[in-house]
Every structure is written in structure tokens, then in C-alpha cells.
Design a protein around this motif. Structure first.
Motif, PDB file in Angstrom:
ATOM      1  N   LEU A 120       0.829  -1.210   0.000  1.00  0.00           N
ATOM      2  CA  LEU A 120       0.000   0.000   0.000  1.00  0.00           C
ATOM      3  C   LEU A 120       0.866   1.263   0.000  1.00  0.00           C
ATOM      4  N   ALA A 121       1.990   1.198   0.807  1.00  0.00           N
ATOM      5  CA  ALA A 121       2.874   2.371   0.849  1.00  0.00           C
ATOM      6  C   ALA A 121       3.502   2.622  -0.516  1.00  0.00           C
ATOM      7  N   GLU A 122       3.926   1.490  -1.155  1.00  0.00           N
ATOM      8  CA  GLU A 122       4.525   1.673  -2.501  1.00  0.00           C
ATOM      9  C   GLU A 122       3.493   2.203  -3.478  1.00  0.00           C
ATOM     10  N   GLN A 123       2.260   1.666  -3.405  1.00  0.00           N
ATOM     11  CA  GLN A 123       1.215   2.178  -4.303  1.00  0.00           C
ATOM     12  C   GLN A 123       0.937   3.650  -4.032  1.00  0.00           C
ATOM     13  N   ALA A 124       0.896   4.009  -2.736  1.00  0.00           N
ATOM     14  CA  ALA A 124       0.653   5.427  -2.414  1.00  0.00           C
ATOM     15  C   ALA A 124       1.785   6.305  -2.925  1.00  0.00           C
ATOM     16  N   ALA A 125       3.051   5.782  -2.753  1.00  0.00           N
ATOM     17  CA  ALA A 125       4.189   6.556  -3.257  1.00  0.00           C
ATOM     18  C   ALA A 125       4.124   6.710  -4.769  1.00  0.00           C
ATOM     19  N   LEU A 126       3.757   5.584  -5.445  1.00  0.00           N
ATOM     20  CA  LEU A 126       3.629   5.657  -6.909  1.00  0.00           C
ATOM     21  C   LEU A 126       2.532   6.636  -7.315  1.00  0.00           C
ATOM     22  N   LEU A 127       1.395   6.539  -6.611  1.00  0.00           N
ATOM     23  CA  LEU A 127       0.299   7.472  -6.937  1.00  0.00           C
ATOM     24  C   LEU A 127       0.716   8.912  -6.693  1.00  0.00           C
ATOM     25  N   ALA A 128       1.432   9.129  -5.549  1.00  0.00           N
ATOM     26  CA  ALA A 128       1.864  10.504  -5.267  1.00  0.00           C
ATOM     27  C   ALA A 128       2.864  10.983  -6.307  1.00  0.00           C
ATOM     28  N   ALA A 129       3.816  10.077  -6.661  1.00  0.00           N
ATOM     29  CA  ALA A 129       4.800  10.469  -7.681  1.00  0.00           C
ATOM     30  C   ALA A 129       4.130  10.734  -9.017  1.00  0.00           C
ATOM     31  N   GLN A 130       3.124   9.857  -9.355  1.00  0.00           N
ATOM     32  CA  GLN A 130       2.412  10.065 -10.618  1.00  0.00           C
ATOM     33  C   GLN A 130       1.629  11.379 -10.597  1.00  0.00           C
ATOM     34  N   ALA A 131       1.031  11.679  -9.412  1.00  0.00           N
ATOM     35  CA  ALA A 131       0.276  12.936  -9.306  1.00  0.00           C
ATOM     36  C   ALA A 131       1.208  14.134  -9.465  1.00  0.00           C
ATOM     37  N   VAL A 132       2.392  14.043  -8.788  1.00  0.00           N
ATOM     38  CA  VAL A 132       3.362  15.143  -8.925  1.00  0.00           C
ATOM     39  C   VAL A 132       3.822  15.272 -10.366  1.00  0.00           C
ATOM     40  N   LYS A 133       4.068  14.085 -10.975  1.00  0.00           N
ATOM     41  CA  LYS A 133       4.511  14.102 -12.380  1.00  0.00           C
ATOM     42  C   LYS A 133       3.441  14.704 -13.284  1.00  0.00           C
ATOM     43  N   ASP A 134       2.156  14.273 -13.047  1.00  0.00           N
ATOM     44  CA  ASP A 134       1.057  14.841 -13.850  1.00  0.00           C
ATOM     45  C   ASP A 134       0.927  16.334 -13.621  1.00  0.00           C
ATOM     46  N   LYS A 135       1.104  16.754 -12.333  1.00  0.00           N
ATOM     47  CA  LYS A 135       1.004  18.194 -12.051  1.00  0.00           C
ATOM     48  C   LYS A 135       2.113  18.981 -12.752  1.00  0.00           C
ATOM     49  N   ILE A 136       3.342  18.387 -12.705  1.00  0.00           N
ATOM     50  CA  ILE A 136       4.467  19.059 -13.377  1.00  0.00           C
ATOM     51  C   ILE A 136       4.219  19.119 -14.882  1.00  0.00           C
ATOM     52  N   ALA A 137       3.697  17.970 -15.430  1.00  0.00           N
ATOM     53  CA  ALA A 137       3.411  17.960 -16.871  1.00  0.00           C
ATOM     54  C   ALA A 137       2.334  18.983 -17.215  1.00  0.00           C
ATOM     55  N   ASP A 138       1.255  19.049 -16.358  1.00  0.00           N
ATOM     56  CA  ASP A 138       0.200  20.049 -16.616  1.00  0.00           C
ATOM     57  C   ASP A 138       0.755  21.455 -16.536  1.00  0.00           C
ATOM     58  N   ALA A 139       1.639  21.690 -15.520  1.00  0.00           N
ATOM     59  CA  ALA A 139       2.230  23.035 -15.402  1.00  0.00           C
ATOM     60  C   ALA A 139       3.092  23.360 -16.613  1.00  0.00           C
ATOM     61  N   ALA A 140       3.894  22.343 -17.056  1.00  0.00           N
ATOM     62  CA  ALA A 140       4.740  22.582 -18.239  1.00  0.00           C
ATOM     63  C   ALA A 140       3.885  22.830 -19.465  1.00  0.00           C
ATOM     64  N   ARG A 141       2.771  21.991 -19.590  1.00  0.00           N
ATOM     65  CA  ARG A 141       1.872  22.179 -20.735  1.00  0.00           C
ATOM     66  C   ARG A 141       1.220  23.561 -20.686  1.00  0.00           C
ATOM     67  N   ALA A 142       0.765  23.941 -19.483  1.00  0.00           N
ATOM     68  CA  ALA A 142       0.137  25.266 -19.347  1.00  0.00           C
ATOM     69  C   ALA A 142       1.138  26.370 -19.645  1.00  0.00           C
ATOM     70  N   LYS A 143       2.376  26.161 -19.168  1.00  0.00           N
ATOM     71  CA  LYS A 143       3.407  27.177 -19.427  1.00  0.00           C
ATOM     72  C   LYS A 143       3.711  27.282 -20.911  1.00  0.00           C
ATOM     73  N   ALA A 144       3.786  26.077 -21.591  1.00  0.00           N
ATOM     74  CA  ALA A 144       4.036  26.091 -23.042  1.00  0.00           C
ATOM     75  C   ALA A 144       2.890  26.765 -23.775  1.00  0.00           C
ATOM     76  N   GLN A 145       1.632  26.409 -23.340  1.00  0.00           N
ATOM     77  CA  GLN A 145       0.483  27.060 -23.976  1.00  0.00           C
ATOM     78  C   GLN A 145       0.496  28.558 -23.746  1.00  0.00           C
ATOM     79  N   ALA A 146       0.860  28.934 -22.503  1.00  0.00           N
ATOM     80  CA  ALA A 146       0.937  30.383 -22.214  1.00  0.00           C
ATOM     81  C   ALA A 146       2.019  31.039 -23.061  1.00  0.00           C
ATOM     82  N   ALA A 147       3.162  30.326 -23.209  1.00  0.00           N
ATOM     83  CA  ALA A 147       4.241  30.902 -24.030  1.00  0.00           C
ATOM     84  C   ALA A 147       3.798  31.047 -25.481  1.00  0.00           C
ATOM     85  N   GLU A 148       3.112  29.973 -25.997  1.00  0.00           N
ATOM     86  CA  GLU A 148       2.617  30.070 -27.379  1.00  0.00           C
ATOM     87  C   GLU A 148       1.597  31.188 -27.519  1.00  0.00           C
ATOM     88  N   LYS A 149       0.695  31.262 -26.512  1.00  0.00           N
ATOM     89  CA  LYS A 149      -0.305  32.332 -26.566  1.00  0.00           C
ATOM     90  C   LYS A 149       0.352  33.700 -26.498  1.00  0.00           C
TER      91      LYS A 149
END
Length: 453
Positions: A120-149
């Protein structure tokens, strides 16, 4: 536009929660690994070649539950690298029964619970890491979109700025031209307005001077009336004072007891009246002096105004005379220019006419010479018929621009003479035509006379 570099408080709280969760999971995993018993090192297994019949079956033992799914057969099968056919004469190798090893007693429920917690701890760590990764990807995507805009907006702004600059430049050119035209119109209007204003100012000044003079005369008349009224009031007051004094004297005589007092009163009143009269005289004199000064000032102002008006009239007359002289000079100059142009045009016309007449005479001379040459050429080519001595004939010849014969008309009574002349005209062709077009046109027809000798 939203600033993605500044995270809201909610997103900051979520990020901190994920970070703390990851750290808690990591610390728990490390503690679990540190407290658990390390696994034993695998024993070394030797590979020997034996026959199946030489193997002694081991004693049956009850099965023990372990957390490992491997078996000795599987391990032996993995470690076997080579097999060979058993030899019949191979020596018998004694085998030693394996010593049973007691497996450590493990609490199955506790191990299962720990494994479940670890999973469960490993799954939680994976989920947390995936969430952080998704958040970073969303931030990068938003930043790229903002830069393009931002880039698109910057491009659009640059285009709009360029369009606005070109439009502003064109409008500035148009405004400059309009301003120049308005400036020229304003200058002309200013000159006209200045002239009109000067005339209007002169008229207004004359009216103002007349009004001021009338006002000054009225003021002087009012002052004179006031002075006369003051004099009349003073006279009336003197008469009243005299009557009062007479009444007082009569009362003093009637009242013997109050004689001294009445006398003193009369003396005091006489002094007061004298003082009042002196004041009134001084005031009247001051008013008279002021009136005379005002009259003198008005007279001086009238003289100054008359002098200024005379000066202005002289200046206006000088300007008018100068303008009339300038107009007369300009008219005379324009007339002289027109006369000079007319004379130049007449001279050019005369010269052109002379040149045209000379050219016509020259062309006629060229055409006449060409016709004479044509006639001589025809006569040189003419073969006079025999037996027609004394016969006369005339021929009218028309030529083309190239000198070929277009037509021949011969007037002769003798047909042989006529035929011979026609033959001579045609055999003499082509005729050398003049190079000048007008002369060539003049020489295209000629007439020749013939006499048979």
C-alpha cells in the motif's frame, strides 16, 4: 493573462501534502526494511553426474508453508548446465543424505500484514509520484500554452503595431499636407483679417474717441452743475444763518438774564460758521481746480488723439499709396511682359513663315530639277519614228514614290509618235525620286513636250 509562476494557495497546499506523503511513505519503507531480518545467502550447489537409480529417496517430511515459491528441483534444473548418458562402468559415488535445516518460524499474519502495508505504501508513493509528475506535466503544458499564446499575442501586437505605424504614417502625411494647406489658407486669411482688423480698429478708435469726448463733456457739465448747486446751497445757508442770528439777537434782547450766554453762543456760532465757510470755500476751490485740471487733461487728450489720428491717417495713406504704386508697377510690368511675349510670338511666327516659304521654294526647286532630269531622261530614251518629221506631242506622266511609272497620257496626232513616247517613258523608269517627302510628292507628276526632227 494568468501568471502561471504564482501558484494559488490551494495548489500550494496540495503540493505540500503530496510532498509530505511521499516523505512519510519513504521513511516507513526504510524503517520496515531496517527492522526486518535480512535474507540468508544462498548455499553453493555443486553439480555432479549421477544415475537416477543411484539416488536414495529422501524420507517423507511434512510440507511447510514458506513465502518462497521456488523448489530445489527448480534450482537444480536451473544450475544444471550439461547432461550426458550414464556410463555402465562408472564408479559408484557414495551419497550423503542432506541434513535437514530447520526453517525459521515466521508469523505469517504479521508478514502478510507488513507486506500488505508495504504494498500500500509503494502504491501510495507511486500514486503521489504520478500525481506530482502529472502536475508538473500540466504546469509545463500550461506554461508552453501560455508561451505560445504570449508569442501569438506578441506577433499579433507587432503586426497591429506595424499596421498602426503605417496607418499613422499615412495619416501623418495626409495631416501634414492638410496642415500645410490650412497653414497657407490661415496665412492668407490672417493677412485679410489683419487688414480688416486694422480698418475696424481705426473705425472703432474714432467712435471710442467721439464717445469719450461726449462722456468727458457730460462729466464736465455735471461737475459745473454740482458746483453751481453747492454755491446756491451755501447762499441759502448764509441767508438762513443770518435769519437765525437775527432771531437770536431779538431773543437775547428780550432775555436780559441770558445776554452774556447769548453773546458767547453767538460768538461761538460765528466762529463755527466762519470755519464752515472756510471749509466750504476750500472745498469749492478744490472742486474748481479739479474741474479745470480735468478740462485741461481732456483738451490734452483730445490734442494727443488728434495727433495720433493724423499720424495713423498719414500712415494709412502712405500704405495705400504704396499699395497703389505696387499695383501700378505690377500692372505695368505684366503689360510689358505681355508685349514682350506677343512680340516674341510674332517674331517666331514670322521666322516660321519665312522658313516655311524658304522650304517651299527649296522643295519646288528640287522638284523642278527632278522633273527636268526626268524629261531629259525620257528624251534620251526616245527613239524618233522615221517619216514623222515635224510632228509634235505632249506627255503627262504620273509616278509612284519609288519612281515607277503609274500612268502615261500622250497627246499626239501620229500613232507612231504616241507609241514611241510611251515606250520611251516606260523604258526610262525607274526615275530617281527626291529624298524629301514633300519634294517627292511634288515630283510625282511632270509634263514633257516632244518634236520629231
Amino acid at each position: 493573462m494568468k501568471d502561471f509562476q504564482k501558484s494559488p494557495s490551494k495548489e500550494t497546499a496540495i503540493a505540500l501534502g503530496f510532498t509530505l506523503g511521499i516523505h512519510v511513505v519513504a521513511i516507513t519503507s526504510l524503517l520496515f526494511l531496517g527492522l526486518s531480518k535480512p535474507p540468508e545467502a544462498p548455499k553453493q550447489i555443486k553439480t555432479v553426474l549421477i544415475r537416477p537409480e543411484d539416488l536414495i529417496p529422501p524420507e517423507a517430511k511434512p510440507l511447510e508453508q514458506t513465502d518462497s515459491t521456488e523448489t530445489t528441483d527448480a534450482k537444480v534444473a536451473e544450475d544444471i548446465q550439461q547432461t550426458a548418458e550414464p556410463q555402465q562402468n562408472a564408479p559408484k559415488i557414495p551419497t550423503v543424505a542432506p541434513t535437514p535445516v530447520e526453517a525459521p518460524k515466521i508469523d505469517i499474519q504479521k508478514a502478510a500484514k507488513a507486506a500488505e502495508q508495504k504494498l500500500l505504501a509503494e502504491q501510495a508513493a507511486l500514486l503521489a509520484a504520478q500525481a506530482v509528475k502529472d502536475k508538473i506535466a500540466d504546469a509545463a503544458r500550461a506554461k508552453a500554452q501560455a508561451a505560445e499564446k504570449a508569442k501569438a499575442e506578441a506577433t499579433e501586437q507587432a503586426r497591429q503595431a506595424k499596421t498602426s505605424a503605417e496607418k499613422a504614417k499615412a495619416e501623418a502625411l495626409v495631416k501634414a499636407k492638410v496642415a500645410e494647406a490650412e497653414k497657407a489658407n490661415a496665412a492668407a486669411k490672417a493677412q485679410a483679417d489683419a487688414a480688416n482688423k486694422a480698418q475696424a480698429d481705426a473705425a472703432n478708435k474714432a467712435k471710442a474717441d467721439a464717445a469719450n469726448k461726449a462722456k468727458a463733456d457730460a462729466a464736465e457739465k455735471a461737475k459745473a452743475d454740482a458746483a453751481n448747486k453747492a454755491k446756491a446751497d451755501a447762499a441759502n445757508k448764509a441767508q438762513a444763518d443770518a435769519a437765525n442770528k437775527a432771531k437770536a439777537d431779538a431773543a437775547n434782547k428780550a432775555k436780559a438774564d441770558a445776554a452774556n450766554k447769548a453773546k458767547a453762543d453767538a460768538a461761538n456760532k460765528a466762529k463755527a460758521d466762519a470755519a464752515n465757510k472756510a471749509k466750504a470755500d476750500a472745498a469749492n476751490k478744490a472742486k474748481a481746480d479739479a474741474a479745470e485740471k480735468a478740462k485741461a487733461d481732456a483738451a490734452n487728450k483730445a490734442k494727443a488723439d488728434a495727433a495720433n489720428k493724423a499720424k495713423a491717417d498719414a500712415a494709412n495713406k502712405a500704405k495705400t499709396d504704396a499699395a497703389n504704386k505696387a499695383k501700378a508697377d505690377a500692372a505695368e510690368k505684366a503689360e510689358a511682359k505681355e508685349r514682350a511675349e506677343a512680340e516674341a510670338q510674332a517674331s517666331s511666327a514670322r521666322k516660321a513663315a519665312e522658313e516655311a516659304a524658304n522650304k517651299r521654294a527649296e522643295l519646288k526647286q528640287i522638284a523642278s530639277t527632278a522633273k527636268r532630269d526626268f524629261e531629259n531622261k525620257v528624251k534620251n530614251a526616245w527613239r524618233m519614228p522615221s517619216g514623222s518629221s515635224g510632228q509634235k506631242a505632249t506627255a503627262r506622266v504620273s509616278l509612284t514614290d519609288s519612281g515607277a511609272v503609274a500612268s502615261v497620257i500622250v497627246n499626239a496626232s501620229d500613232p507612231d509618235v504616241k507609241a514611241s513616247i510611251e515606250q520611251a517613258v516606260r523604258s526610262a523608269a525607274p526615275y530617281p525620286m527626291p529624298s524629301d517627302p514633300d519634294a517627292r510628292r511634288e515630283a510625282r507628276s511632270f509634263t514633257a513636250s516632244f518634236t520629231v526632227k
